[in-house]
Design an enzyme around this catalytic site. Structure first.
Site, PDB file in Angstrom:
ATOM      1  N   CYS A   1     -13.562  -0.546   8.708  1.00  0.00           N
ATOM      2  CA  CYS A   1     -12.756  -0.882   7.530  1.00  0.00           C
ATOM      3  C   CYS A   1     -12.927   0.177   6.446  1.00  0.00           C
ATOM      4  O   CYS A   1     -14.017   0.701   6.253  1.00  0.00           O
ATOM      5  CB  CYS A   1     -13.186  -2.231   6.967  1.00  0.00           C
ATOM      6  SG  CYS A   1     -13.214  -3.551   8.183  1.00  0.00           S
TER       7      CYS A   1
ATOM      8  N   LYS B   1     -10.590   5.591   4.646  1.00  0.00           N
ATOM      9  CA  LYS B   1     -11.900   5.144   5.108  1.00  0.00           C
ATOM     10  C   LYS B   1     -13.007   5.607   4.173  1.00  0.00           C
ATOM     11  O   LYS B   1     -13.859   4.810   3.788  1.00  0.00           O
ATOM     12  CB  LYS B   1     -12.147   5.680   6.524  1.00  0.00           C
ATOM     13  CG  LYS B   1     -13.534   5.384   7.072  1.00  0.00           C
ATOM     14  CD  LYS B   1     -13.644   3.941   7.536  1.00  0.00           C
ATOM     15  CE  LYS B   1     -15.070   3.564   7.906  1.00  0.00           C
ATOM     16  NZ  LYS B   1     -15.920   3.290   6.737  1.00  0.00           N
TER      17      LYS B   1
ATOM     18  N   HIS C   1      -9.700   3.769  -1.115  1.00  0.00           N
ATOM     19  CA  HIS C   1      -8.356   3.200  -1.089  1.00  0.00           C
ATOM     20  C   HIS C   1      -8.043   2.413  -2.366  1.00  0.00           C
ATOM     21  O   HIS C   1      -7.960   1.189  -2.348  1.00  0.00           O
ATOM     22  CB  HIS C   1      -8.204   2.314   0.145  1.00  0.00           C
ATOM     23  CG  HIS C   1      -6.819   1.790   0.355  1.00  0.00           C
ATOM     24  ND1 HIS C   1      -5.686   2.398  -0.149  1.00  0.00           N
ATOM     25  CD2 HIS C   1      -6.375   0.691   1.032  1.00  0.00           C
ATOM     26  CE1 HIS C   1      -4.616   1.693   0.203  1.00  0.00           C
ATOM     27  NE2 HIS C   1      -5.003   0.657   0.906  1.00  0.00           N
TER      28      HIS C   1
ATOM     29  N   CYS D   1       0.820  -1.219   0.000  1.00  0.00           N
ATOM     30  CA  CYS D   1       0.000   0.000   0.000  1.00  0.00           C
ATOM     31  C   CYS D   1       0.854   1.270   0.000  1.00  0.00           C
ATOM     32  O   CYS D   1       0.330   2.382  -0.049  1.00  0.00           O
ATOM     33  CB  CYS D   1      -0.939   0.007   1.202  1.00  0.00           C
ATOM     34  SG  CYS D   1      -2.149  -1.323   1.096  1.00  0.00           S
TER      35      CYS D   1
END
Lengths: 484, 401
Positions: B213, B340, B344, B88
């Site tokens: 998540c 969030k 992402h 990431c």
């Protein structure tokens, strides 16, 4: 120099399916099942099979023993996961037995285990006999109710036996009470009354008679009779026909375990040894296309066996399962939707598996000879940031260590055949740690500091190619923690 | 000790696509969407770019290997183009490549672009995938939430935090990010939620529920960088410069050595210290005005507040609940909604964070604009798993400040 049983052990999976859960579902189809819906049967978790059960039973039997003295491994089963790959070879690698020990799969009959035991008792050296069975059964079949999954292990050889062999006898008869072929998934069985009257009662008593004659003993001298038979009262009828006192007939563990197929003569023998006293005479019979009979006399050494779980301890390590659908899913009896996440290719590069066999199959890590740090897996550079020595590590086994949970989760997103997937960091007190799958644990048992033991389990099943690969997982260390 | 990157490179232009479930867009469309904005912002033409870096993390789901997809999508004129992947942290890695190229003098103007097209898997969440030949044999089949959830277990054990207190702070983090995302037109998730929404959500990986998540999104972001002199020559005033770029990569200590207790990110602590040194920051809690951190999960954001040395260890729960990191707090965290809610798209995320810093420092962040323009901002990515990961940190600020 006395030939006999040097040690014994067993493994019964922790999950016990309540038979009423099976009976309730199927009684619309077969009302007779309702009457059989009592007690429970042992069932493999999704990640257990005869190989993993054999490893655990063998570890139990090898408690406190030096494995380097093992010269042979005999593995008996009719439900080997591999038809052409030595199943005993997987067990030997998981146990880290000496490479020069011979290993052998013995299959294709319900008396495979007693025949393996007889052969081992007739040969030199120290042989580990292990038997494991996970019988497949059609939904709503009587065998689904009666069978149980389980394993047992016996070490035989010269030495100070806990039970010495008095005599043995055998007979071969192509009596086909049931069969299964390479093409068929499930057993095909003939009428029970015929099996009892023409099979057990005609074939077994003469073999017992010959065995007793060789020992110079009478039937009344037998005080423990291990006669595995699924059909009710058959053991008592055989005892009567052979002249053995009815009080000598061992319970066949139907209520709490079920019939463990080819493993059952040894499971019953190991259970009998757990309560035996010096001088007891134990007769064990294996029936299938003939019969084997082996007569043992228990010695004073029985009291000096180190503690182990055995049949009794593993039966106490129990979790009731009332969800029959789980049993169907674990045994692939029912085609269920596993979701797209299950589609990930599980190909095992066999060359890489072989190269890494110590890490993957034997759970051997490294110990740095420079700084003493234990680490898993073994690597070229030491992981200790204050050392980082090159090529300093000697092999160091982690299989029999107790670790503790350092962090954990119960994951409902990732694919698992039995969600949630519980896993976390396991830390070994004397050094080393690994992020590991947990097994035989409920989500509410997860806690930092929980003591965990290592167990050999199925890691992944490659449904596309019919392969399965194994690795080690962490399970609660004590029977209490396993919800005994 | 190397001198570092401080004030050697300026951001000339930036762009960011809308993040979300972009069902009608291929990865190449998303790249062009971000690039067109950046090119216009920079006020240059494609032919002025000397070198480019492409970041993607799960390229097998969309563009495939190599840097060719970027060169083709943007019709880059046979210049050097490199693809980078570092979990990431990939987006920040592309930025690092471009920045280092300019700082070295090898390029006058360089491009960093990150993209991810994740919504072609057929199911929610990140794609299920293998971990490499040997890792597949010994690792659990761990998901991202399942690995980061473990921070909570170890954090509670270390600090004696009550599970409900930690969960409350985690819920505060998610509610805050949804509030912020609601003010961001490019954000994936723009709905406001309540603490109860978070606490009552279905469990994903104990103790992370659905609202702990981050979203899985499609999107792209990019930066065009040059030297401060060239930026001024091209008419830029109030030049935004790179103050620090650091990367720390696990070497197996956390995974294999018992010196790590599992409650924090060892890489973040190390990368942060190096970045502060490089940027000349001594008291991060006082000197940093805005942070964008890798809030893949609420608990990750919480422990990161300590790992960045902004909240003293063991006090993040209190700072979070006090509103220290809210959009009107002392050091806003995820003022754009964060992973969030902004979303992402992995390869784009690091560049998206820098994009937000860049907008906020110029007063161009619209409805979510911080009143006092931030002067120093920090972005943070962590890729992989708490026990084995890649952490990148960038510090951005006004040139010369």
């Amino acid at each position: 120099m006395t030939i006999g049983i040097l040690s014994s052990g067993a493994y019964i999976p922790r999950l016990r399916l309540a038979r009423r859960a099976i009976a309730e579902i199927h009684s619309w189809l077969n009302p007779a099942l309702k009457g059989q819906g009592k007690g429970e049967r042992a069932m493999c978790n999704w990640d257990e099979d005869p190989v993993t059960m054999a490893v655990e039973a063998a570890r139990d039997a090898l408690t406190g023993r030096d494995r380097s003295s093992t010269t042979a491994l005999h593995f008996a089963s009719t439900t080997f996961p591999f038809l052409d790959r030595l199943n005993a070879g997987i067990v030997a690698a998981a146990l880290d037995l000496p490479d020069e020990a011979s290993s052998l799969d013995i299959a294709a009959t319900q008396r495979a285990a007693t025949s393996a035991l007889a052969a081992a008792l007739a040969s030199a050296g120290e042989t580990l006999i292990v038997a494991a069975e996970q019988r497949r059964a059609k939904a709503a079949s009587p065998i689904e109710m009666a069978a149980g999954d389980g394993a047992a292990a016996i070490v035989v050889g010269d030495g100070e036996p806990i039970a010495r062999l008095l005599a043995r006898a055998t007979q071969t008869a192509d009596f086909v009470d049931h069969y299964r072929t390479a093409e068929s998934t499930y057993d095909y069985q003939w009428e029970e009354r015929w099996i009892r009257d023409a099979g057990y009662l005609r074939i077994v008593p003469p073999v017992i008679g010959r065995c007793l004659d060789r020992a110079g003993l009478k039937a009344a001298d037998v005080n423990t009779f291990c006669m595995p038979a699924v059909l009710p009262k058959v053991a008592n009828a055989v005892a009567k026909a052979a002249g053995i006192p009815d009080a000598a007939v061992r319970d066949n563990l139907h209520a709490e375990c079920g019939e463990t197929g080819a493993a059952h003569p040894l499971v019953m023998l190991v259970a009998a040894l757990e309560t035996a006293k010096p001088g007891d005479r134990i007769l064990v019979v294996g029936f299938g296309q003939g019969a084997d009979a082996l007569l043992f006399e228990v010695t004073e050494a029985i009291a000096r066996q180190p503690e182990r779980l055995g049949v009794k301890g593993h039966l106490a390590r129990r979790r009731e399962e009332t969800n029959y659908a789980k049993f169907l899913a674990f045994n692939d009896t029912m085609e269920i939707e596993r979701g797209m996440r299950a589609e990930v290719d599980k190909l095992t590069p066999l060359s890489a598996m072989w190269r890494n066999r110590e890490t993957v199959t034997s759970f051997i890590g490294g110990r740095c000879k420079v700084c003493g740090t234990l680490q898993f897996p073994k690597s070229r550079f030491c992981v200790n940031p204050n050392c980082n020595a090159l090529d300093s590590q000697e092999p160091h086994s982690f299989a029999d260590k107790i670790g503790r949970i350092n962090s954990y989760t119960a994951d409902r997103l990732t694919y698992s055949p039995s969600p949630p997937a519980c896993y976390g960091m396991i830390q070994f007190e004397d050094g080393g740690r690994w992020m590991m799958d947990f097994t035989d644990i409920d989500a509410d048992q997860l806690a930092v500091g929980q003591a965990m033991r290592m167990m050999f389990r199925i890691k992944d099943i490659d449904t596309r190619r019919g392969f399965r690969r194994y690795f080690w997982k962490a399970a609660p260390a004590t029977p209490e923690a396993g919800r005994a | 000790m190397p001198k570092g990157i401080r004030d050697k490179v300026a951001i000339l232009g930036m762009g960011c696509s809308k993040f979300g479930e972009r069902w009608d867009m291929d990865a190449s469309d998303l790249m062009v969407e971000a690039y067109a904005e950046a090119l216009a912002d920079a006020g240059i033409e494609t032919k002025q770019i000397d070198a480019a870096w492409l970041a993607t993390a799960i390229e097998e789901q969309h563009v495939g290997k190599s840097a060719v997809p970027l060169a083709v999508a943007l019709r880059l004129p046979f210049i050097p183009v490199t693809r980078v992947e570092n979990y990431c942290a990939s987006g920040t890695e592309a930025f690092r490549g471009a920045v280092y190229a300019v700082a070295s003098g090898a390029a006058d103007i360089a491009l960093a672009l990150g993209v991810e097209k994740l919504k072609d898997t057929g199911y929610g969440g990140l794609p299920q995938r293998g971990r490499g030949t040997l890792n597949n044999m010994t690792w659990p089949n761990l998901s991202a939430p399942g690995s980061f959830a473990q921070l909570a277990a170890a954090y509670r054990a270390k600090h004696g935090s009550a599970p409900q207190d930690l969960k409350q702070a985690m819920a505060h983090i998610s509610v805050k990010s949804h509030d912020n995302g609601a003010r961001n037109p490019k954000a994936h998730l723009r709905n406001r939620i309540t603490i109860d929404t978070v606490l009552n959500a279905p469990m994903v990986a104990e103790p992370l529920g659905l609202y702990d998540c981050c979203g899985v999104s499609d999107g792209a972001a990019c930066a065009i960088v040059t030297t401060p002199d060239i930026a001024r020559g091209l008419g830029k005033r109030d030049v935004i410069a790179v103050k620090a770029l650091q990367l720390a990569v696990s070497n197996g200590v956390e995974a294999q050595h018992n010196s790590w207790d599992g409650s924090y990110l060892a890489t973040t602590r190390i990368a942060a210290k190096r970045a502060y040194h490089e940027a000349g920051i001594e008291k991060p809690r006082e000197e940093i005005n805005l942070i964008e951190v890798h809030d893949c999960f609420s608990v990750t954001e919480l422990v990161t507040m300590e790992d960045l040395h902004i909240s003293p260890e063991g006090t993040a729960i209190r700072d979070v609940l006090d509103g220290f990191y809210d959009s009107d707090g002392t050091v806003p965290c995820q003022i754009d909604g964060g992973l969030k809610c902004f979303g992402h798209p992995i390869g784009a995320s690091g560049l998206r964070m820098i994009y937000e810093m860049y907008l906020q420092m110029q007063g161009r962040a619209g409805e979510r604009q911080r009143k006092d323009l931030p002067r120093i901002g920090l972005t943070h990515n962590v890729g992989g798993f708490p026990h084995q990961n890649v952490c990148s940190i960038s510090i951005i600020g006004s040139h010369g400040s």
